[in-house]
Scaffold this motif. Structure first.
Motif, PDB file in Angstrom:
ATOM      1  N   THR A   1      -7.655 -21.797 -29.686  1.00  0.00           N
ATOM      2  CA  THR A   1      -7.825 -22.063 -31.115  1.00  0.00           C
ATOM      3  C   THR A   1      -7.541 -23.522 -31.433  1.00  0.00           C
ATOM      4  N   GLY A   2      -6.440 -24.050 -30.882  1.00  0.00           N
ATOM      5  CA  GLY A   2      -6.108 -25.449 -31.109  1.00  0.00           C
ATOM      6  C   GLY A   2      -7.176 -26.392 -30.591  1.00  0.00           C
ATOM      7  N   LEU A   3      -7.742 -26.087 -29.434  1.00  0.00           N
ATOM      8  CA  LEU A   3      -8.813 -26.917 -28.877  1.00  0.00           C
ATOM      9  C   LEU A   3     -10.081 -26.810 -29.718  1.00  0.00           C
ATOM     10  N   ALA A   4     -10.366 -25.598 -30.218  1.00  0.00           N
ATOM     11  CA  ALA A   4     -11.556 -25.411 -31.063  1.00  0.00           C
ATOM     12  C   ALA A   4     -11.412 -26.149 -32.393  1.00  0.00           C
ATOM     13  N   MET A   5     -10.177 -26.245 -32.897  1.00  0.00           N
ATOM     14  CA  MET A   5      -9.947 -26.988 -34.131  1.00  0.00           C
ATOM     15  C   MET A   5     -10.159 -28.490 -33.929  1.00  0.00           C
ATOM     16  N   ARG A   6      -9.848 -28.971 -32.738  1.00  0.00           N
ATOM     17  CA  ARG A   6     -10.000 -30.391 -32.456  1.00  0.00           C
ATOM     18  C   ARG A   6     -11.434 -30.748 -32.079  1.00  0.00           C
ATOM     19  N   TYR A   7     -12.080 -29.859 -31.347  1.00  0.00           N
ATOM     20  CA  TYR A   7     -13.440 -30.133 -30.859  1.00  0.00           C
ATOM     21  C   TYR A   7     -14.351 -28.987 -31.287  1.00  0.00           C
ATOM     22  N   GLU A   8     -15.262 -29.252 -32.187  1.00  0.00           N
ATOM     23  CA  GLU A   8     -16.124 -28.206 -32.742  1.00  0.00           C
ATOM     24  C   GLU A   8     -16.960 -27.518 -31.671  1.00  0.00           C
ATOM     25  N   SER A   9     -17.409 -28.283 -30.677  1.00  0.00           N
ATOM     26  CA  SER A   9     -18.259 -27.709 -29.639  1.00  0.00           C
ATOM     27  C   SER A   9     -17.496 -26.736 -28.744  1.00  0.00           C
ATOM     28  N   PHE A  10     -16.159 -26.851 -28.725  1.00  0.00           N
ATOM     29  CA  PHE A  10     -15.380 -25.996 -27.830  1.00  0.00           C
ATOM     30  C   PHE A  10     -15.428 -24.536 -28.253  1.00  0.00           C
ATOM     31  N   GLU A  11     -15.568 -24.278 -29.559  1.00  0.00           N
ATOM     32  CA  GLU A  11     -15.605 -22.902 -30.047  1.00  0.00           C
ATOM     33  C   GLU A  11     -16.758 -22.119 -29.440  1.00  0.00           C
ATOM     34  N   ARG A  12     -17.843 -22.833 -29.085  1.00  0.00           N
ATOM     35  CA  ARG A  12     -19.011 -22.151 -28.526  1.00  0.00           C
ATOM     36  C   ARG A  12     -18.792 -21.672 -27.093  1.00  0.00           C
ATOM     37  N   VAL A  13     -17.813 -22.232 -26.407  1.00  0.00           N
ATOM     38  CA  VAL A  13     -17.605 -21.863 -25.001  1.00  0.00           C
ATOM     39  C   VAL A  13     -16.425 -20.904 -24.832  1.00  0.00           C
ATOM     40  N   THR A  14     -15.782 -20.508 -25.924  1.00  0.00           N
ATOM     41  CA  THR A  14     -14.660 -19.585 -25.795  1.00  0.00           C
ATOM     42  C   THR A  14     -15.103 -18.225 -25.259  1.00  0.00           C
ATOM     43  N   GLY A  15     -16.331 -17.834 -25.600  1.00  0.00           N
ATOM     44  CA  GLY A  15     -16.854 -16.586 -25.044  1.00  0.00           C
ATOM     45  C   GLY A  15     -16.991 -16.656 -23.542  1.00  0.00           C
ATOM     46  N   LEU A  16     -17.393 -17.846 -23.046  1.00  0.00           N
ATOM     47  CA  LEU A  16     -17.507 -18.041 -21.600  1.00  0.00           C
ATOM     48  C   LEU A  16     -16.151 -17.936 -20.925  1.00  0.00           C
ATOM     49  N   VAL A  17     -15.115 -18.435 -21.593  1.00  0.00           N
ATOM     50  CA  VAL A  17     -13.763 -18.332 -21.043  1.00  0.00           C
ATOM     51  C   VAL A  17     -13.373 -16.867 -20.871  1.00  0.00           C
ATOM     52  N   GLY A  18     -13.758 -16.040 -21.842  1.00  0.00           N
ATOM     53  CA  GLY A  18     -13.477 -14.608 -21.742  1.00  0.00           C
ATOM     54  C   GLY A  18     -14.144 -13.972 -20.534  1.00  0.00           C
ATOM     55  N   TYR A  19     -15.371 -14.399 -20.245  1.00  0.00           N
ATOM     56  CA  TYR A  19     -16.074 -13.864 -19.072  1.00  0.00           C
ATOM     57  C   TYR A  19     -15.446 -14.352 -17.768  1.00  0.00           C
ATOM     58  N   LEU A  20     -14.966 -15.599 -17.763  1.00  0.00           N
ATOM     59  CA  LEU A  20     -14.335 -16.136 -16.560  1.00  0.00           C
ATOM     60  C   LEU A  20     -13.040 -15.402 -16.232  1.00  0.00           C
ATOM     61  N   LEU A  21     -12.406 -14.826 -17.256  1.00  0.00           N
ATOM     62  CA  LEU A  21     -11.160 -14.104 -17.020  1.00  0.00           C
ATOM     63  C   LEU A  21     -11.378 -12.759 -16.321  1.00  0.00           C
ATOM     64  N   ILE A  22     -12.628 -12.262 -16.331  1.00  0.00           N
ATOM     65  CA  ILE A  22     -12.889 -10.962 -15.704  1.00  0.00           C
ATOM     66  C   ILE A  22     -12.546 -10.984 -14.216  1.00  0.00           C
ATOM     67  N   PRO A  23     -13.058 -11.957 -13.438  1.00  0.00           N
ATOM     68  CA  PRO A  23     -12.678 -11.957 -12.021  1.00  0.00           C
ATOM     69  C   PRO A  23     -11.290 -12.522 -11.755  1.00  0.00           C
ATOM     70  N   LEU A  24     -10.754 -13.315 -12.705  1.00  0.00           N
ATOM     71  CA  LEU A  24      -9.481 -13.993 -12.460  1.00  0.00           C
ATOM     72  C   LEU A  24      -8.273 -13.176 -12.899  1.00  0.00           C
ATOM     73  N   SER A  25      -8.453 -12.255 -13.831  1.00  0.00           N
ATOM     74  CA  SER A  25      -7.308 -11.532 -14.389  1.00  0.00           C
ATOM     75  C   SER A  25      -6.892 -10.317 -13.564  1.00  0.00           C
ATOM     76  N   GLY A  26      -7.687  -9.941 -12.583  1.00  0.00           N
ATOM     77  CA  GLY A  26      -7.339  -8.811 -11.728  1.00  0.00           C
ATOM     78  C   GLY A  26      -7.613  -7.459 -12.329  1.00  0.00           C
ATOM     79  N   VAL A  27      -8.467  -7.391 -13.362  1.00  0.00           N
ATOM     80  CA  VAL A  27      -8.701  -6.113 -14.028  1.00  0.00           C
ATOM     81  C   VAL A  27      -9.586  -5.180 -13.202  1.00  0.00           C
ATOM     82  N   PHE A  28     -10.456  -5.722 -12.362  1.00  0.00           N
ATOM     83  CA  PHE A  28     -11.349  -4.882 -11.568  1.00  0.00           C
ATOM     84  C   PHE A  28     -11.094  -4.989 -10.080  1.00  0.00           C
ATOM     85  N   MET A  29      -9.898  -5.378  -9.734  1.00  0.00           N
ATOM     86  CA  MET A  29      -9.451  -5.343  -8.338  1.00  0.00           C
ATOM     87  C   MET A  29      -7.934  -5.322  -8.351  1.00  0.00           C
TER      88      MET A  29
END
Length: 257
Positions: free
Chosen positions: A161-189
């Motif tokens: 949120t803080g990064l999105a407030m500073r950089y408007e374009s960052f808000e568009r990639v937050t969804g991508l961050v959510g997808y990157l957490l799928i393999p990294l968070s250990g939810v499916f392994m």
């Protein structure tokens, strides 16, 4: 001090009630979707995996594995989605002197944690009735892991949120961050399934420890799990402090109509 905390909770509670009405409407059916959505998707994934995977994966029954992983992922991703656009959706409320950004964030965190927890209870109850899962083996680990994920997710979302407030374009990639957490968070392994060298690497990701705690609470003691409670708590604190600092530094960028 106590009066200040009570005042803060009262404002956050009122904002949460307003958020529920705005998001789900005044009818019960709209609010029920916060529980129905994870139930439909969790059962859908379970049915799909039933036809494509064996009933047991590395000696673990499929249903509790899918349930614990998917519900933890929902909590993380819902928290990100709720906090990143929280201020933009409630700019008019900041006109009131008593309402601050922290009240808005607190209300959304309370709503997401309560809603996702209720959804987890319903999903667990349905699978329990279908005899696909058993009661938790260790309730303390189960609840502790769930709260640890909520703690870390809140801080991580505040950073985004803080990064999105500073950089408007960052808000568009937050969804991508959510997808990157799928393999990294250990939810499916599970960490135990990985080779020792990769196991050490994945345990650097804080979210993995919360997910492993939830699974340690659900599975029996015969299922090996890897987690460090202190590591997760410390990283959660770092996330929250850093996130609040980023938001405070970008406070001047908030334009109240």
């Amino acid at each position: 001090m106590i009066a200040s905390v009570t005042h803060h909770i009262r404002i956050a509670g009122a904002l949460m009630m307003r958020e529920m009405t705005t998001r789900f409407g005044r009818e019960g059916l709209g609010m029920a979707w916060i529980i129905g959505e994870p139930l439909v998707f969790c059962l859908g994934v379970l049915v799909l995996w039933t036809f494509t995977k064996p009933a047991y994966e590395h000696g673990i029954k499929l249903a509790p594995f899918v349930m614990t992983g998917y519900m933890c992922l929902i909590l993380i991703r819902h928290m990100i989605g709720a906090l990143v656009n929280a201020l933009q959706a409630n700019l008019g409320l900041l006109y009131h002197r008593q309402v601050s950004p922290i009240h808005v964030f607190t209300a959304r965190v309370m709503l997401e944690v309560a809603g996702t927890t209720a959804a987890f209870i319903v999903v667990y109850a349905v699978l329990l009735a279908l005899r696909q899962v058993s009661l938790p083996h260790n309730y303390l680990l189960f609840y502790g892991g769930w709260l640890l994920i909520a703690w870390m997710s809140t801080g991580f979302s505040l950073i985004l949120t803080g990064l999105a407030m500073r950089y408007e374009s960052f808000e568009r990639v937050t969804g991508l961050v959510g997808y990157l957490l799928i393999p990294l968070s250990g939810v499916f392994m599970m960490v135990e399934w990985l080779p020792p060298n990769l196991r050490e690497v994945i345990l650097y990701v804080p979210f993995v420890h919360g997910v492993e705690m939830v699974r340690a609470g659900v599975f029996s003691e015969f299922v090996p799990t890897h987690y460090n409670v202190a590591y997760g708590l410390i990283w959660g604190a770092i996330f929250n402090v850093l996130g609040l600092a980023l938001i405070a530094g970008a406070r001047s960028r908030i334009i109240v109509d």
